[in-house]
Design an enzyme around this catalytic site. Structure first.
Site, short mmCIF file in Angstrom:
data_model
loop_
_atom_site.label_atom_id
_atom_site.label_comp_id
_atom_site.label_asym_id
_atom_site.label_seq_id
_atom_site.Cartn_x
_atom_site.Cartn_y
_atom_site.Cartn_z
N GLU A 115 0.74 -1.17 -0.06
CA GLU A 115 0.12 -0.15 -0.24
C GLU A 115 0.81 1.35 0.15
O GLU A 115 0.98 1.83 0.91
CB GLU A 115 -1.15 -0.06 1.08
CG GLU A 115 -2.11 -0.95 0.97
CD GLU A 115 -3.32 -0.73 2.04
OE1 GLU A 115 -3.04 -0.19 2.79
OE2 GLU A 115 -4.35 -1.44 1.74
N GLU A 172 -6.02 -8.09 0.06
CA GLU A 172 -6.72 -7.68 1.24
C GLU A 172 -8.24 -7.28 1.03
O GLU A 172 -8.44 -6.80 0.00
CB GLU A 172 -6.05 -6.48 2.04
CG GLU A 172 -4.74 -6.76 2.85
CD GLU A 172 -4.25 -5.61 3.44
OE1 GLU A 172 -4.94 -4.73 3.59
OE2 GLU A 172 -3.13 -5.39 3.24
#
Ligand code: BGC
Length: 509
Positions: free
Chosen positions: A192, A406
């Site tokens: 991320e 995720e």
């Protein structure tokens, strides 16, 4: 701009109109080779923050120095104590019946100086044993090399705003590939980028809360692209032929769609995508190397109008852009949020300069449209079929394969987590819609295997399939309803919306 206006307009309209259709109403199954998994990260679960030679990371430093920045003044000192309970974690994965586990390596547990001059034998032993235990039960490790826990001494040198970070990361990645690459074939370099750069350096949403928006976050973005590229090329040149694995990165991709079907809102939506996630993925996966065109042009114009002699966005030289281009075997998609985007409405005042001010678009969550849900904390809204739209949009944009690395929702404590059950069913239906359409989506990892330290929210927001009792020194884990439902889906490769987990006992089948 990396291409002429005509080409940009053309490619924009392709991006915005590329949606297909899927067949509804029949029993659908996930393909046999589709990977189901669960995910965690080191700082959020491991604990043992100063045990057996581990030194402080940014997050150890931040939670200890600024406890009030965490909702419940907590930290990851012990967390779920997976350092001591990893055998139980593997047992939970076996209970769920998943094929893969996504975990991350703590940089300072492996390299206590942050540099590759000294490897910590206890760190090597911990990850070796963990990986071996997974493999013993045919659970494929998906290892994230860097999930936010920068060594604090490297953070003091500027962290990801120091261009030398690229060297430090490459050295660290080499140690990781050398030590574990004989058994680990599935890697994520960096988790991320937006959360690291925009939230950590460009605002106060994550450590180090630097709040130097529109400058530090762009420097960080360039560092991320080069660091990922270094690790990717390193793997190609020194490891791929003998280890034969795959290397990608994980990016948070919300679903942004236009508030109205006007050209202005469509353009604002594309801008939002570029400022939010495509700045990290276009340079790697799109057909043309370099920063996304509209993103880079917007920052240049704003910078000049604000009196800066040059763009606040550091340039990518032709050589750098080519070096970055193509450096991912797959794209890991983390997905949590959906928003509508407008060019003229829902605009807010933002600090100048900042990424938010540069993008200058409005976002909203419709309260009058069916299918939108918002978690009990009023955060992370999800739109109908959102994950399908994300995958559809991505597959129009890039030719690569995808894993959902995720997906999850926050709830409070308690085992009867109905909201999570519904969210997983919805998102997995979305994945089936994408599979039906031939989109190359190869796996899905639930965030998270267990409750853990949720960054600035501490332990107030839980994401686990398993509850963790953080008041008990033994940190017992107990399956929530969502764990039973996920297990049922994994086992039958089918989503049964009628399946009721109440009263069942978790076992290894
Ligand atoms: C991160 C996780 C985090 C999760 C839920 C992602 O942004 O990779 O570390 O816990 O979302 O907020």
């Amino acid at each position: 701009m990396k291409s002429g206006n005509v080409i940009v307009v053309l490619s924009l309209s392709l991006i915005l109109s590329c949606h297909g259709s899927f067949v509804e109403g029949r029993r659908r199954e996930f393909p046999q080779d589709f990977i189901f998994g669960a995910a965690t990260s080191a700082y959020q679960t491991e604990g043992a923050w100063d045990v057996d030679g581990k030194t402080p990371s940014l997050w150890d430093y931040h939670t200890h120095t600024y406890p009030d920045s965490i909702s419940d003044q907590s930290n990851g000192d012990i967390a779920a104590d997976s350092y001591h309970h990893y055998l139980r974690d593997v047992e939970m994965l076996r209970e769920l019946g998943v094929q893969s586990y996504r975990l991350s390596i703590s940089w300072t547990r492996l390299l206590p100086t942050g540099f590759a001059n000294k490897v910590n034998p206890a760190g090597v032993e911990y990850y070796s044993k963990f990986i071996d235990e997974l493999l013993k039960y045919n659970i494929t490790p998906l290892v994230t090399i860097f999930h936010w826990d920068v060594p604090q001494n490297l953070q003091q040198l500027g962290g990801l705003t120091n261009p030398l970070f690229v060297d430090w990361f490459e050295d660290y990645a080499r140690v990781v590939f050398e030590l574990f690459g004989d058994r680990v074939k599935f890697w994520i370099t960096i988790n991320e980028p937006k959360q690291i750069c925009l939230f950590g350096y460009g605002s106060t949403r994550l450590a180090p809360q630097l709040n130097a928006g529109g400058v530090a976050d762009y420097i960080c973005a360039k560092t991320i692209l080069l660091a990922n590229a270094r690790a990717y090329h390193l793997y190609n040149e020194e490891f791929r032929s003998k280890q034969g694995g795959q290397v990608g990165l994980a990016v948070d991709v919300p679903w942004y769609s236009p508030h109205t079907d006007t050209k202005e809102d469509e353009f604002a939506t594309e801008l939002q995508r570029q400022f939010d996630w495509a700045l990290y993925t276009d340079p790697i996966f799109s057909d043309s190397p370099g920063w996304p065109a509209e993103f880079s042009e917007r920052i240049l114009n704003k910078s000049l109008s604000q009196g800066y002699p040059r763009s606040r966005l550091p340039p990518l030289s032709r050589e750098e852009a080519e070096y970055i281009h193509g450096t991912g075997d797959f794209l890991g998609v983390n997905h949590y949020v959906s928003n509508r985007v407008s060019a003229t409405k829902f605009l807010k005042e933002h600090a100048v300069p900042s990424t938010y001010d540069d993008a200058n678009v409005g976002t909203t969550v419709p309260d009058d449209e069916e299918g939108w849900t918002v978690s009990e904390f009023g955060i992370m809204p999800q739109g109908p079929n959102n994950l399908y739209h994300v995958l559809s949009q991505l597959s129009c944009r890039y030719t690569t394969r995808y894993y959902i690395t995720e997906s999850g929702v926050p709830t409070g404590t308690g085992l009867n987590d109905t909201y999570r059950v519904t969210a997983y069913r919805n998102n997995l239906e979305s994945v089936l819609n994408a599979i039906d359409e031939g989109i190359p989506i190869k796996g899905f990892y639930a965030w998270s295997l267990m409750d853990n330290f949720e960054w600035l929210s501490g332990y107030t927001r839980r994401f686990g399939l398993y509850d963790v009792d953080f008041t008990d020194p033994a940190r017992p884990r107990t399956a929530k309803h969502s764990a039973f439902v996920y297990k049922h889906i994994v086992t039958h490769r089918h989503i049964d919306h009628e399946y009721d987990p109440a009263g069942r006992t978790m076992t290894i089948d």
